[in-house]
Design a protein around this motif. Structure first.
Motif, mmCIF file in Angstrom:
data_model
loop_
_atom_site.group_PDB
_atom_site.id
_atom_site.type_symbol
_atom_site.label_atom_id
_atom_site.label_comp_id
_atom_site.label_asym_id
_atom_site.label_seq_id
_atom_site.Cartn_x
_atom_site.Cartn_y
_atom_site.Cartn_z
ATOM 1 N N ASP A 41 0.708 -1.392 0.027
ATOM 2 C CA ASP A 41 -0.002 -0.030 0.004
ATOM 3 C C ASP A 41 0.939 1.272 0.012
ATOM 4 O O ASP A 41 0.411 2.257 -0.461
ATOM 5 C CB ASP A 41 -0.871 0.039 1.156
ATOM 6 C CG ASP A 41 -2.291 -0.822 0.990
ATOM 7 O OD1 ASP A 41 -2.399 -1.287 -0.151
ATOM 8 O OD2 ASP A 41 -2.799 -1.240 2.083
ATOM 9 N N VAL A 42 2.130 1.288 0.599
ATOM 10 C CA VAL A 42 2.911 2.301 0.480
ATOM 11 C C VAL A 42 4.016 2.273 0.235
ATOM 12 O O VAL A 42 5.239 3.011 -0.006
ATOM 13 C CB VAL A 42 3.223 2.694 2.139
ATOM 14 C CG1 VAL A 42 1.818 2.879 2.865
ATOM 15 C CG2 VAL A 42 3.816 1.304 2.886
ATOM 16 N N PHE A 43 4.166 1.243 -0.975
ATOM 17 C CA PHE A 43 5.380 0.976 -1.820
ATOM 18 C C PHE A 43 5.543 1.916 -2.707
ATOM 19 O O PHE A 43 4.860 2.417 -3.725
ATOM 20 C CB PHE A 43 5.412 -0.439 -2.352
ATOM 21 C CG PHE A 43 6.778 -0.795 -3.072
ATOM 22 C CD1 PHE A 43 7.619 -1.585 -2.399
ATOM 23 C CD2 PHE A 43 6.829 -0.492 -4.557
ATOM 24 C CE1 PHE A 43 8.784 -1.860 -3.014
ATOM 25 C CE2 PHE A 43 8.225 -0.906 -4.984
ATOM 26 C CZ PHE A 43 9.026 -1.543 -4.142
ATOM 27 N N PRO A 44 6.739 2.983 -2.834
ATOM 28 C CA PRO A 44 6.700 3.984 -3.877
ATOM 29 C C PRO A 44 7.095 3.534 -5.122
ATOM 30 O O PRO A 44 7.969 2.709 -5.291
ATOM 31 C CB PRO A 44 7.937 4.741 -3.214
ATOM 32 C CG PRO A 44 8.190 4.276 -1.608
ATOM 33 C CD PRO A 44 7.508 2.784 -1.805
ATOM 34 N N THR A 45 6.459 3.983 -6.195
ATOM 35 C CA THR A 45 6.466 3.652 -7.617
ATOM 36 C C THR A 45 7.075 4.866 -8.259
ATOM 37 O O THR A 45 7.180 4.682 -9.670
ATOM 38 C CB THR A 45 5.180 3.052 -8.126
ATOM 39 O OG1 THR A 45 4.259 4.162 -7.985
ATOM 40 C CG2 THR A 45 4.915 1.819 -7.423
ATOM 41 N N PHE A 46 7.510 5.985 -7.670
ATOM 42 C CA PHE A 46 8.096 6.942 -8.247
ATOM 43 C C PHE A 46 7.435 7.507 -9.730
ATOM 44 O O PHE A 46 8.071 8.231 -10.933
ATOM 45 C CB PHE A 46 9.576 6.838 -8.664
ATOM 46 C CG PHE A 46 10.266 5.996 -7.497
ATOM 47 C CD1 PHE A 46 10.549 6.851 -6.311
ATOM 48 C CD2 PHE A 46 10.885 4.666 -7.483
ATOM 49 C CE1 PHE A 46 10.969 6.221 -5.426
ATOM 50 C CE2 PHE A 46 11.443 4.197 -6.703
ATOM 51 C CZ PHE A 46 11.356 4.952 -5.522
ATOM 52 N N LEU A 51 6.803 0.057 -12.776
ATOM 53 C CA LEU A 51 6.956 -0.242 -11.506
ATOM 54 C C LEU A 51 5.611 -0.400 -10.882
ATOM 55 O O LEU A 51 5.489 -1.250 -9.837
ATOM 56 C CB LEU A 51 7.997 0.521 -10.761
ATOM 57 C CG LEU A 51 8.393 0.357 -9.581
ATOM 58 C CD1 LEU A 51 8.791 -0.800 -9.062
ATOM 59 C CD2 LEU A 51 9.190 1.566 -8.998
ATOM 60 N N ALA A 52 4.781 0.429 -11.138
ATOM 61 C CA ALA A 52 3.434 0.810 -10.390
ATOM 62 C C ALA A 52 2.744 -0.611 -10.467
ATOM 63 O O ALA A 52 2.147 -1.237 -9.789
ATOM 64 C CB ALA A 52 2.619 1.717 -10.968
ATOM 65 N N GLU A 53 2.662 -1.358 -11.993
ATOM 66 C CA GLU A 53 2.221 -2.512 -12.213
ATOM 67 C C GLU A 53 2.604 -3.691 -11.739
ATOM 68 O O GLU A 53 1.928 -4.646 -11.067
ATOM 69 C CB GLU A 53 2.146 -2.536 -13.885
ATOM 70 C CG GLU A 53 1.384 -1.768 -14.611
ATOM 71 C CD GLU A 53 1.477 -2.042 -15.976
ATOM 72 O OE1 GLU A 53 2.157 -2.855 -16.678
ATOM 73 O OE2 GLU A 53 0.694 -1.282 -16.730
ATOM 74 N N ALA A 54 4.071 -3.816 -11.403
ATOM 75 C CA ALA A 54 4.670 -4.830 -10.954
ATOM 76 C C ALA A 54 4.279 -4.773 -9.467
ATOM 77 O O ALA A 54 3.878 -5.808 -8.757
ATOM 78 C CB ALA A 54 6.198 -4.535 -10.944
ATOM 79 N N ALA A 55 4.269 -3.660 -8.597
ATOM 80 C CA ALA A 55 3.894 -3.503 -7.463
ATOM 81 C C ALA A 55 2.491 -3.966 -7.137
ATOM 82 O O ALA A 55 2.155 -4.491 -6.049
ATOM 83 C CB ALA A 55 4.270 -2.160 -6.954
ATOM 84 N N ALA A 56 1.423 -3.590 -7.973
ATOM 85 C CA ALA A 56 0.276 -4.073 -7.934
ATOM 86 C C ALA A 56 0.010 -5.328 -8.019
ATOM 87 O O ALA A 56 -0.763 -6.051 -7.186
ATOM 88 C CB ALA A 56 -0.721 -3.256 -8.806
ATOM 89 N N ALA A 57 0.814 -5.983 -8.807
ATOM 90 C CA ALA A 57 0.660 -7.499 -8.847
ATOM 91 C C ALA A 57 1.198 -8.298 -7.515
ATOM 92 O O ALA A 57 0.912 -9.097 -7.290
ATOM 93 C CB ALA A 57 1.516 -8.065 -9.933
ATOM 94 N N CYS A 58 2.255 -7.554 -6.918
ATOM 95 C CA CYS A 58 2.706 -8.039 -5.828
ATOM 96 C C CYS A 58 1.653 -7.899 -4.714
ATOM 97 O O CYS A 58 1.447 -8.846 -3.768
ATOM 98 C CB CYS A 58 3.869 -7.321 -5.283
ATOM 99 S SG CYS A 58 5.525 -7.753 -6.446
ATOM 100 N N LYS A 59 1.078 -6.827 -4.677
ATOM 101 C CA LYS A 59 -0.063 -6.424 -3.603
ATOM 102 C C LYS A 59 -1.194 -7.339 -3.838
ATOM 103 O O LYS A 59 -1.743 -7.963 -2.710
ATOM 104 C CB LYS A 59 -0.686 -5.239 -3.783
ATOM 105 C CG LYS A 59 -1.671 -4.763 -2.654
ATOM 106 C CD LYS A 59 -2.137 -3.416 -2.958
ATOM 107 C CE LYS A 59 -3.083 -3.109 -1.771
ATOM 108 N NZ LYS A 59 -4.329 -3.977 -1.892
#
Length: 213
Positions: A41-46, A51-59
């Motif tokens: 939820d708080v992972f910065p994607t700059f 990067l945002a898509e990869a972080a969303a998949a991790c979430k």
């Protein structure tokens, strides 16, 4: 290379370190942070879409892991078993985590079947040049993807403190080493454990490395 100020470079360094440590040991030893949706939820994607898509998949993976844990399953142990299958074996890792293995025609089948070769020597020298000494309980070869990500993290951390030489080292090192083979490594992980935890972590690492171009 994306232009980071000191604060975002520091966050970038921490994200690289998270990925590096995640690939060096099981979640039972490194912690289950990556299995908690609050972390993502708080992972910065700059502001970077890949990067945002990869972080969303991790979430999404973490959300599902929490649901399965509530249903009585043990996602942390499942992920640890996946780690062993992918990066340890027996009889050998399903997705070799060493750069040496991918030196060849770009296909993991073309490289040596052991994790010690020219890339190992190059990484040893790279670590010495950075004033670092490799010391790890698992006695991993220096060209392990986790170690390469940690070295990139150190360069980013030094750059966040105003070291311009480290900013250049980050860019040149990433281009010469992890970014050259993470695509083939990711393909190997995806083939051996499609949709698994480490498929998402390696995709995240690749997106992070691309920011250092």
């Amino acid at each position: 290379m994306i232009e980071f100020d000191s604060e975002t470079l520091n966050a970038y360094s921490q994200e690289l370190a998270f990925c590096g440590n995640s690939l060096l040991d099981t979640v039972h030893h490194t912690g289950d942070t990556g299995l908690l949706h609050e972390f993502w939820d708080v992972f910065p994607t700059f502001g970077d879409e890949p990067l945002a898509e990869a972080a969303a998949a991790c979430k999404a993976f973490a959300d599902d892991a929490e649901r399965r844990e509530e249903a009585g399953e043990d996602p942390a142990t499942e992920v640890s078993v996946e780690f062993t299958k992918l990066f340890v074996g027996p009889p050998r890792p399903a997705a070799a985590p060493w750069e040496t293995f991918y030196r060849g025609g770009g296909d993991r089948q073309d490289g040596p079947k052991v994790g010690f070769g020219e890339a190992t020597f190059e990484m040893r020298q790279q670590l010495r040049d950075a004033g670092l000494e490799l010391s790890n309980e698992n006695n991993q070869y220096a060209d392990h993807m986790g170690i390469e990500l940690l070295l990139a993290s150190i360069y980013a951390d030094r750059a966040s403190k105003g070291d311009e030489a480290s900013a250049e080292s980050l860019k040149s090192f990433v281009a010469a080493h992890p970014l050259k083979w993470i695509g083939a490594f990711r393909a190997a992980v995806d083939a051996a454990a499609p949709g698994g935890y480490y498929s998402h972590i390696v995709a995240l690492a690749e997106a992070l490395l691309n920011l250092a171009r």
